[in-house]
Design a protein around this motif. Sequence first.
Motif, PDB file in Angstrom:
ATOM      1  N   UNK A 141     -65.849 -56.129  39.107  1.00 33.40           N
ATOM      2  CA  UNK A 141     -67.035 -56.294  38.277  1.00 33.40           C
ATOM      3  C   UNK A 141     -68.245 -56.600  39.162  1.00 33.40           C
ATOM      4  N   UNK A 142     -69.418 -56.112  38.758  1.00 29.64           N
ATOM      5  CA  UNK A 142     -70.644 -56.398  39.491  1.00 29.64           C
ATOM      6  C   UNK A 142     -70.743 -55.688  40.825  1.00 29.64           C
ATOM      7  N   UNK A 143     -70.003 -54.601  40.988  1.00 34.48           N
ATOM      8  CA  UNK A 143     -70.012 -53.842  42.236  1.00 34.48           C
ATOM      9  C   UNK A 143     -70.724 -52.515  42.012  1.00 34.48           C
ATOM     10  N   UNK A 144     -71.617 -52.156  42.936  1.00 40.93           N
ATOM     11  CA  UNK A 144     -72.440 -50.951  42.804  1.00 40.93           C
ATOM     12  C   UNK A 144     -72.085 -49.940  43.883  1.00 40.93           C
ATOM     13  N   UNK A 145     -71.960 -48.677  43.504  1.00 45.47           N
ATOM     14  CA  UNK A 145     -71.796 -47.597  44.471  1.00 45.47           C
ATOM     15  C   UNK A 145     -73.175 -47.230  44.992  1.00 45.47           C
ATOM     16  N   UNK A 146     -73.387 -47.369  46.291  1.00 50.07           N
ATOM     17  CA  UNK A 146     -74.688 -47.061  46.887  1.00 50.07           C
ATOM     18  C   UNK A 146     -74.759 -45.637  47.397  1.00 50.07           C
ATOM     19  N   UNK A 147     -73.676 -45.176  48.032  1.00 54.04           N
ATOM     20  CA  UNK A 147     -73.632 -43.813  48.567  1.00 54.04           C
ATOM     21  C   UNK A 147     -72.190 -43.447  48.879  1.00 54.04           C
ATOM     22  N   UNK A 148     -71.973 -42.150  49.124  1.00 51.49           N
ATOM     23  CA  UNK A 148     -70.641 -41.691  49.513  1.00 51.49           C
ATOM     24  C   UNK A 148     -70.755 -40.416  50.322  1.00 51.49           C
ATOM     25  N   UNK A 156     -66.264 -39.424  39.742  1.00 46.41           N
ATOM     26  CA  UNK A 156     -67.638 -39.759  39.366  1.00 46.41           C
ATOM     27  C   UNK A 156     -67.744 -39.910  37.865  1.00 46.41           C
ATOM     28  N   UNK A 157     -67.786 -41.140  37.405  1.00 47.58           N
ATOM     29  CA  UNK A 157     -67.890 -41.408  35.969  1.00 47.58           C
ATOM     30  C   UNK A 157     -68.994 -42.428  35.737  1.00 47.58           C
ATOM     31  N   UNK A 158     -70.098 -42.250  36.458  1.00 45.12           N
ATOM     32  CA  UNK A 158     -71.161 -43.242  36.399  1.00 45.12           C
ATOM     33  C   UNK A 158     -72.341 -42.810  35.535  1.00 45.12           C
ATOM     34  N   UNK A 207     -76.491 -41.959  37.258  1.00 41.54           N
ATOM     35  CA  UNK A 207     -75.710 -42.545  38.340  1.00 41.54           C
ATOM     36  C   UNK A 207     -75.891 -41.901  39.702  1.00 41.54           C
ATOM     37  N   UNK A 208     -75.393 -42.601  40.713  1.00 38.91           N
ATOM     38  CA  UNK A 208     -75.472 -42.191  42.109  1.00 38.91           C
ATOM     39  C   UNK A 208     -74.709 -40.887  42.358  1.00 38.91           C
ATOM     40  N   UNK A 209     -73.540 -40.729  41.758  1.00 38.08           N
ATOM     41  CA  UNK A 209     -72.702 -39.554  42.024  1.00 38.08           C
ATOM     42  C   UNK A 209     -73.433 -38.268  41.646  1.00 38.08           C
ATOM     43  N   UNK A 265     -81.276 -52.049  25.701  1.00 40.29           N
ATOM     44  CA  UNK A 265     -81.418 -53.367  26.330  1.00 40.29           C
ATOM     45  C   UNK A 265     -80.146 -54.210  26.213  1.00 40.29           C
ATOM     46  N   UNK A 266     -79.731 -54.762  27.346  1.00 39.09           N
ATOM     47  CA  UNK A 266     -78.570 -55.647  27.349  1.00 39.09           C
ATOM     48  C   UNK A 266     -77.229 -54.951  27.404  1.00 39.09           C
ATOM     49  N   UNK A 267     -77.216 -53.616  27.395  1.00 39.82           N
ATOM     50  CA  UNK A 267     -75.944 -52.888  27.417  1.00 39.82           C
ATOM     51  C   UNK A 267     -75.732 -52.264  28.782  1.00 39.82           C
ATOM     52  N   UNK A 268     -74.607 -52.568  29.375  1.00 36.43           N
ATOM     53  CA  UNK A 268     -74.213 -51.987  30.650  1.00 36.43           C
ATOM     54  C   UNK A 268     -72.748 -51.605  30.529  1.00 36.43           C
ATOM     55  N   UNK A 269     -72.428 -50.364  30.843  1.00 39.52           N
ATOM     56  CA  UNK A 269     -71.072 -49.874  30.679  1.00 39.52           C
ATOM     57  C   UNK A 269     -70.656 -49.101  31.924  1.00 39.52           C
ATOM     58  N   UNK A 270     -69.492 -49.389  32.429  1.00 33.88           N
ATOM     59  CA  UNK A 270     -68.944 -48.688  33.575  1.00 33.88           C
ATOM     60  C   UNK A 270     -67.484 -48.365  33.276  1.00 33.88           C
ATOM     61  N   UNK A 271     -67.128 -47.099  33.422  1.00 30.07           N
ATOM     62  CA  UNK A 271     -65.758 -46.676  33.122  1.00 30.07           C
ATOM     63  C   UNK A 271     -65.123 -46.019  34.328  1.00 30.07           C
ATOM     64  N   UNK A 272     -63.853 -46.252  34.517  1.00 29.78           N
ATOM     65  CA  UNK A 272     -63.066 -45.547  35.506  1.00 29.78           C
ATOM     66  C   UNK A 272     -61.774 -45.121  34.834  1.00 29.78           C
ATOM     67  N   UNK A 273     -61.416 -43.856  35.016  1.00 26.69           N
ATOM     68  CA  UNK A 273     -60.193 -43.337  34.406  1.00 26.69           C
ATOM     69  C   UNK A 273     -59.293 -42.829  35.532  1.00 26.69           C
ATOM     70  N   UNK A 274     -58.084 -43.331  35.589  1.00 24.52           N
ATOM     71  CA  UNK A 274     -57.119 -42.904  36.579  1.00 24.52           C
ATOM     72  C   UNK A 274     -55.979 -42.175  35.891  1.00 24.52           C
ATOM     73  N   UNK A 275     -55.680 -40.992  36.374  1.00 18.93           N
ATOM     74  CA  UNK A 275     -54.601 -40.199  35.778  1.00 18.93           C
ATOM     75  C   UNK A 275     -53.517 -40.013  36.816  1.00 18.93           C
TER      76      UNK A 275
END
Length: 76
Positions: free
Chosen positions: A8-15, A42-44, A48-50, A66-76
């Motif tokens: 949580x609270x981690x940002x992707x800056x570059x890749x 890339x699900x940002x 997003x950065x991606x 306002x006040x909504x922040x959502x980050x999803x990661x899906x692993x298959x």
Amino acid sequence: KFSCSVEMGTELCSFEQSEECVAAVLAKNGTFKSFNTKWAIGADGATGVVRKQLWLTFFGETRAIPGLSLSLEIFV
């Protein structure tokens, strides 16, 4: 069979992608860290950065909620 941790609270800056791995730079609490992995998803979202770093076009619109922040990661 598979496991992962959520940062949580981690940002992707570059890749960068090479034949061996995807190298990412992450930021958390003002500290930057390099991270290598075999693949990345890339699900940002539209702003997003991606998408921006890959120069992918986004057709449509985005809406700030306002006040909504959502980050999803899906692993298959």
